[in-house]
Design a protein around this motif. Structure first.
Motif, PDB file in Angstrom:
ATOM      1  N   UNK A 130      79.143  31.910 -84.603  1.00 31.24           N
ATOM      2  CA  UNK A 130      78.062  31.694 -83.641  1.00 31.24           C
ATOM      3  C   UNK A 130      76.724  31.902 -84.353  1.00 31.24           C
ATOM      4  N   UNK A 131      75.724  31.159 -83.919  1.00 31.07           N
ATOM      5  CA  UNK A 131      74.387  31.329 -84.495  1.00 31.07           C
ATOM      6  C   UNK A 131      73.337  31.176 -83.391  1.00 31.07           C
ATOM      7  N   UNK A 132      72.160  31.739 -83.641  1.00 35.05           N
ATOM      8  CA  UNK A 132      71.089  31.677 -82.649  1.00 35.05           C
ATOM      9  C   UNK A 132      69.753  31.616 -83.375  1.00 35.05           C
ATOM     10  N   UNK A 133      68.794  30.919 -82.773  1.00 31.78           N
ATOM     11  CA  UNK A 133      67.447  30.795 -83.333  1.00 31.78           C
ATOM     12  C   UNK A 133      66.421  31.080 -82.252  1.00 31.78           C
TER      13      UNK A 133
ATOM     14  N   UNK B  52      70.177  34.625 -86.167  1.00 31.38           N
ATOM     15  CA  UNK B  52      71.329  35.520 -86.241  1.00 31.38           C
ATOM     16  C   UNK B  52      72.595  34.685 -86.396  1.00 31.38           C
ATOM     17  N   UNK B  53      73.561  35.247 -87.099  1.00 27.03           N
ATOM     18  CA  UNK B  53      74.836  34.567 -87.355  1.00 27.03           C
ATOM     19  C   UNK B  53      75.946  35.600 -87.289  1.00 27.03           C
ATOM     20  N   UNK B  54      77.070  35.210 -86.714  1.00 23.97           N
ATOM     21  CA  UNK B  54      78.191  36.134 -86.612  1.00 23.97           C
ATOM     22  C   UNK B  54      79.508  35.390 -86.765  1.00 23.97           C
TER      23      UNK B  54
ATOM     24  N   UNK C 125      76.512  27.979 -88.337  1.00 18.94           N
ATOM     25  CA  UNK C 125      77.838  27.442 -88.036  1.00 18.94           C
ATOM     26  C   UNK C 125      77.831  25.922 -88.161  1.00 18.94           C
ATOM     27  N   UNK C 126      79.011  25.344 -88.356  1.00 20.37           N
ATOM     28  CA  UNK C 126      79.102  23.890 -88.493  1.00 20.37           C
ATOM     29  C   UNK C 126      79.051  23.194 -87.147  1.00 20.37           C
ATOM     30  N   UNK C 127      79.354  23.925 -86.082  1.00 19.86           N
ATOM     31  CA  UNK C 127      79.379  23.322 -84.749  1.00 19.86           C
ATOM     32  C   UNK C 127      80.730  22.736 -84.391  1.00 19.86           C
ATOM     33  N   UNK C 128      81.488  22.306 -85.399  1.00 18.58           N
ATOM     34  CA  UNK C 128      82.824  21.747 -85.161  1.00 18.58           C
ATOM     35  C   UNK C 128      83.785  22.401 -86.136  1.00 18.58           C
TER      36      UNK C 128
END
Length: 235
Positions: free
Chosen positions: A26-29, A99-101, A122-125
């Motif tokens: 998971x990632x967030x901006x 953030x990335x997890x 993340x790659x998303x897929x």
């Protein structure tokens, strides 16, 4: 093996595989836009026109600027520049908080968007379950532009104004990683390479202006460049 023992093994294996399959990246901006500032890009000095002109040309020829044109008759000096380090000294493009997890890899970074940085994404897929692929992204911005320095007599004094056209651009590279839950390991599967699909639009703007692009980046000048030039003749 008895049916009871077989059932225990199957249930245990199923729970293990379910635990492996449950790990996804998971990632967030969160992006914070820059705050507008008013740049003082003009000064009046008491020295006469000829001395002011000579001082400016002499000092700027020693700097990192490239002098493209000097035309005393039109009272204009045209410069160009390219900056790749400490870009945020000259332009403010806001702050990015990312953030990335994924499993035991948890990374949070906060950086000035105008400058170089790297982060995980993340790659998303997920194309290789129960393994997960993700990227380490490398941002390489550059800043270039042109400066018009206008010098004109004003009685016994001289007025000098500095107006700059900025162009902020960025290139993206990435490494690809794979997380393997069976071994709880993160493995590099693709070495660093340019992302040819990341065609971000450059951000163009002038002194005391605001620029933005379709990718949500907003930039404005800090006034450092204008001040450095005016300080050559400022009293």
């Amino acid at each position: 093996m008895s049916h009871k023992n077989q059932l225990v093994v199957i249930v245990g294996l199923s729970l293990f595989l379910a635990g492996c399959a449950g790990k996804t990246a998971t990632h967030d901006l969160a992006y914070v836009e820059p705050k507008a500032v008013t740049i003082d890009n003009e000064v009046v000095v008491s020295s006469d026109y000829d001395k002011t002109w000579s001082d400016l040309v002499g000092e700027m020829s020693k700097s990192f600027y490239v002098i493209n044109n000097i035309d005393k008759e039109s009272r204009l000096i045209n410069l160009s520049f390219t900056i790749t380090n400490n870009i945020s000294d000259y332009v403010d493009c806001g702050i990015s908080n990312r953030s990335f997890s994924l499993a035991d890899l948890n990374k949070s970074v906060s950086y000035k968007a105008a400058d170089k940085s790297n982060y995980y994404h993340s790659t998303g897929v997920n194309s290789a379950p129960p393994n997960s692929t993700y990227f380490k992204v490398f941002r390489s911005p550059s800043l270039e532009g042109r400066v018009n320095v206008y010098v004109a007599p004003q009685g016994d004094s001289t007025i000098v104004s500095v107006n700059t056209r900025y162009i902020w651009d960025i290139k993206i590279s990435y490494e690809e990683y794979m997380y393997m839950p069976l071994y709880n390991s993160h493995n590099l599967v693709r070495n660093k390479q340019r992302d040819t699909n990341a065609n971000m639009e450059p951000v163009s703007f002038n002194t005391n202006d605001v620029g933005s692009n379709g990718d949500g980046v907003t930039c404005l000048a800090t006034g450092k460049l204008e001040k450095e030039i005016l300080d050559i003749i400022r009293e």
